[in-house]
Design a protein around this motif. Structure first.
Motif, PDB file in Angstrom:
ATOM      1  N   GLU A   1       0.818  -1.206   0.000  1.00  0.00           N
ATOM      2  CA  GLU A   1       0.000   0.000   0.000  1.00  0.00           C
ATOM      3  C   GLU A   1       0.858   1.264   0.000  1.00  0.00           C
ATOM      4  O   GLU A   1       0.530   2.251  -0.648  1.00  0.00           O
ATOM      5  N   ARG A   2       1.998   1.220   0.727  1.00  0.00           N
ATOM      6  CA  ARG A   2       2.885   2.380   0.818  1.00  0.00           C
ATOM      7  C   ARG A   2       4.199   2.189   0.072  1.00  0.00           C
ATOM      8  O   ARG A   2       4.757   3.148  -0.462  1.00  0.00           O
ATOM      9  N   ALA A   3       4.714   0.961   0.052  1.00  0.00           N
ATOM     10  CA  ALA A   3       5.993   0.677  -0.608  1.00  0.00           C
ATOM     11  C   ALA A   3       6.140  -0.833  -0.768  1.00  0.00           C
ATOM     12  O   ALA A   3       5.440  -1.604  -0.109  1.00  0.00           O
ATOM     13  N   THR A   4       7.070  -1.220  -1.640  1.00  0.00           N
ATOM     14  CA  THR A   4       7.333  -2.638  -1.877  1.00  0.00           C
ATOM     15  C   THR A   4       8.838  -2.854  -1.931  1.00  0.00           C
ATOM     16  O   THR A   4       9.562  -2.097  -2.577  1.00  0.00           O
ATOM     17  N   LEU A   5       9.280  -3.900  -1.239  1.00  0.00           N
ATOM     18  CA  LEU A   5      10.675  -4.330  -1.288  1.00  0.00           C
ATOM     19  C   LEU A   5      10.740  -5.537  -2.214  1.00  0.00           C
ATOM     20  O   LEU A   5      10.125  -6.560  -1.943  1.00  0.00           O
ATOM     21  N   VAL A   6      11.461  -5.396  -3.319  1.00  0.00           N
ATOM     22  CA  VAL A   6      11.559  -6.465  -4.314  1.00  0.00           C
ATOM     23  C   VAL A   6      12.969  -7.029  -4.270  1.00  0.00           C
ATOM     24  O   VAL A   6      13.937  -6.288  -4.398  1.00  0.00           O
ATOM     25  N   GLN A   7      13.058  -8.340  -4.091  1.00  0.00           N
ATOM     26  CA  GLN A   7      14.355  -9.007  -4.074  1.00  0.00           C
ATOM     27  C   GLN A   7      14.463  -9.946  -5.260  1.00  0.00           C
ATOM     28  O   GLN A   7      13.609 -10.796  -5.470  1.00  0.00           O
ATOM     29  N   PHE A   8      15.529  -9.776  -6.043  1.00  0.00           N
ATOM     30  CA  PHE A   8      15.865 -10.729  -7.098  1.00  0.00           C
ATOM     31  C   PHE A   8      16.871 -11.694  -6.490  1.00  0.00           C
ATOM     32  O   PHE A   8      17.923 -11.283  -5.994  1.00  0.00           O
ATOM     33  N   SER A   9      16.517 -12.981  -6.479  1.00  0.00           N
ATOM     34  CA  SER A   9      17.364 -13.966  -5.829  1.00  0.00           C
ATOM     35  C   SER A   9      17.539 -15.189  -6.724  1.00  0.00           C
ATOM     36  O   SER A   9      16.889 -15.321  -7.752  1.00  0.00           O
ATOM     37  N   SER A  10      18.435 -16.071  -6.289  1.00  0.00           N
ATOM     38  CA  SER A  10      18.645 -17.333  -6.995  1.00  0.00           C
ATOM     39  C   SER A  10      18.691 -18.458  -5.959  1.00  0.00           C
ATOM     40  O   SER A  10      18.925 -18.223  -4.770  1.00  0.00           O
ATOM     41  N   ALA A  11      18.472 -19.668  -6.409  1.00  0.00           N
ATOM     42  CA  ALA A  11      18.276 -20.819  -5.521  1.00  0.00           C
ATOM     43  C   ALA A  11      19.462 -21.102  -4.602  1.00  0.00           C
ATOM     44  O   ALA A  11      19.265 -21.450  -3.443  1.00  0.00           O
ATOM     45  N   PHE A  12      20.671 -20.980  -5.083  1.00  0.00           N
ATOM     46  CA  PHE A  12      21.831 -21.374  -4.298  1.00  0.00           C
ATOM     47  C   PHE A  12      22.603 -20.192  -3.732  1.00  0.00           C
ATOM     48  O   PHE A  12      23.788 -20.291  -3.472  1.00  0.00           O
ATOM     49  N   CYS A  13      21.925 -19.110  -3.493  1.00  0.00           N
ATOM     50  CA  CYS A  13      22.547 -17.867  -3.034  1.00  0.00           C
ATOM     51  C   CYS A  13      22.345 -17.715  -1.527  1.00  0.00           C
ATOM     52  O   CYS A  13      21.241 -17.457  -1.067  1.00  0.00           O
ATOM     53  N   ALA A  14      23.413 -17.910  -0.745  1.00  0.00           N
ATOM     54  CA  ALA A  14      23.318 -17.776   0.719  1.00  0.00           C
ATOM     55  C   ALA A  14      22.958 -16.350   1.140  1.00  0.00           C
ATOM     56  O   ALA A  14      22.109 -16.164   2.012  1.00  0.00           O
ATOM     57  N   PRO A  15      23.553 -15.305   0.554  1.00  0.00           N
ATOM     58  CA  PRO A  15      23.161 -13.947   0.940  1.00  0.00           C
ATOM     59  C   PRO A  15      21.687 -13.645   0.624  1.00  0.00           C
ATOM     60  O   PRO A  15      21.074 -12.810   1.275  1.00  0.00           O
ATOM     61  N   CYS A  16      21.119 -14.352  -0.349  1.00  0.00           N
ATOM     62  CA  CYS A  16      19.705 -14.145  -0.682  1.00  0.00           C
ATOM     63  C   CYS A  16      18.807 -14.551   0.481  1.00  0.00           C
ATOM     64  O   CYS A  16      17.822 -13.876   0.780  1.00  0.00           O
ATOM     65  N   ARG A  17      19.147 -15.640   1.147  1.00  0.00           N
ATOM     66  CA  ARG A  17      18.346 -16.087   2.291  1.00  0.00           C
ATOM     67  C   ARG A  17      18.407 -15.062   3.418  1.00  0.00           C
ATOM     68  O   ARG A  17      17.389 -14.737   4.037  1.00  0.00           O
ATOM     69  N   ALA A  18      19.598 -14.551   3.695  1.00  0.00           N
ATOM     70  CA  ALA A  18      19.758 -13.542   4.740  1.00  0.00           C
ATOM     71  C   ALA A  18      19.038 -12.244   4.363  1.00  0.00           C
ATOM     72  O   ALA A  18      18.408 -11.602   5.202  1.00  0.00           O
ATOM     73  N   THR A  19      19.100 -11.870   3.097  1.00  0.00           N
ATOM     74  CA  THR A  19      18.425 -10.661   2.625  1.00  0.00           C
ATOM     75  C   THR A  19      16.922 -10.812   2.758  1.00  0.00           C
ATOM     76  O   THR A  19      16.227  -9.883   3.192  1.00  0.00           O
ATOM     77  N   ARG A  20      16.397 -11.974   2.415  1.00  0.00           N
ATOM     78  CA  ARG A  20      14.959 -12.241   2.538  1.00  0.00           C
ATOM     79  C   ARG A  20      14.502 -12.041   3.988  1.00  0.00           C
ATOM     80  O   ARG A  20      13.450 -11.468   4.255  1.00  0.00           O
ATOM     81  N   ARG A  21      15.318 -12.489   4.941  1.00  0.00           N
ATOM     82  CA  ARG A  21      14.997 -12.336   6.362  1.00  0.00           C
ATOM     83  C   ARG A  21      14.990 -10.859   6.759  1.00  0.00           C
ATOM     84  O   ARG A  21      14.068 -10.387   7.418  1.00  0.00           O
TER      85      ARG A  21
END
Length: 122
Positions: free
Chosen positions: A35-55
């Protein structure tokens, strides 16, 4: 002409150019805009920093009313990755309520930097 903006890369704050009116919608992202903003993450399956970023993004979205998170599988959406010039995962886009990209960054963000970036979007 590029207008300076602040982003983050690999945990460091840096100044980058703003996209020329890039706008994304729910249909392109595969998830609802906030409603106010959206956080969009582009990630890949085997990306460890992606999991931490998602959190981190999930924690920030839970703190700020009207903010939604959308995770985009970069491998499944190569068309969008190419169109937006995504070069690595994780890449995070901060969208305002209208879906305009107001911040863009690559690497694992700090929670404080995400909150600061949301300040421009809301």
């Amino acid at each position: 002409m590029l207008v300076p903006r602040i982003g983050w890369a690999n945990g460091r704050v840096l100044v980058r150019g703003r996209g020329d009116g890039e706008r994304l919608g729910a249909a392109e992202l595969g998830g609802e805009l906030g409603e106010r903003a959206t956080l969009v993450q582009f990630s890949s399956a085997f990306c460890a920093p992606c999991r931490a970023t998602r959190r981190v993004l999930g924690e920030v979205a839970a703190m700020v009313a009207g903010v939604n998170c959308v995770d985009v599988d970069a491998e499944a959406r190569l068309d969008l990755v190419r169109e937006l010039g995504i070069r690595k995962t994780p890449t995070v886009l901060v969208l305002d309520a209208d879906g305009r990209v107001v911040r863009r960054a690559a690497g694992l963000p700090r929670k404080a930097d995400v909150i600061a970036a949301l300040g421009e979007a809301v």
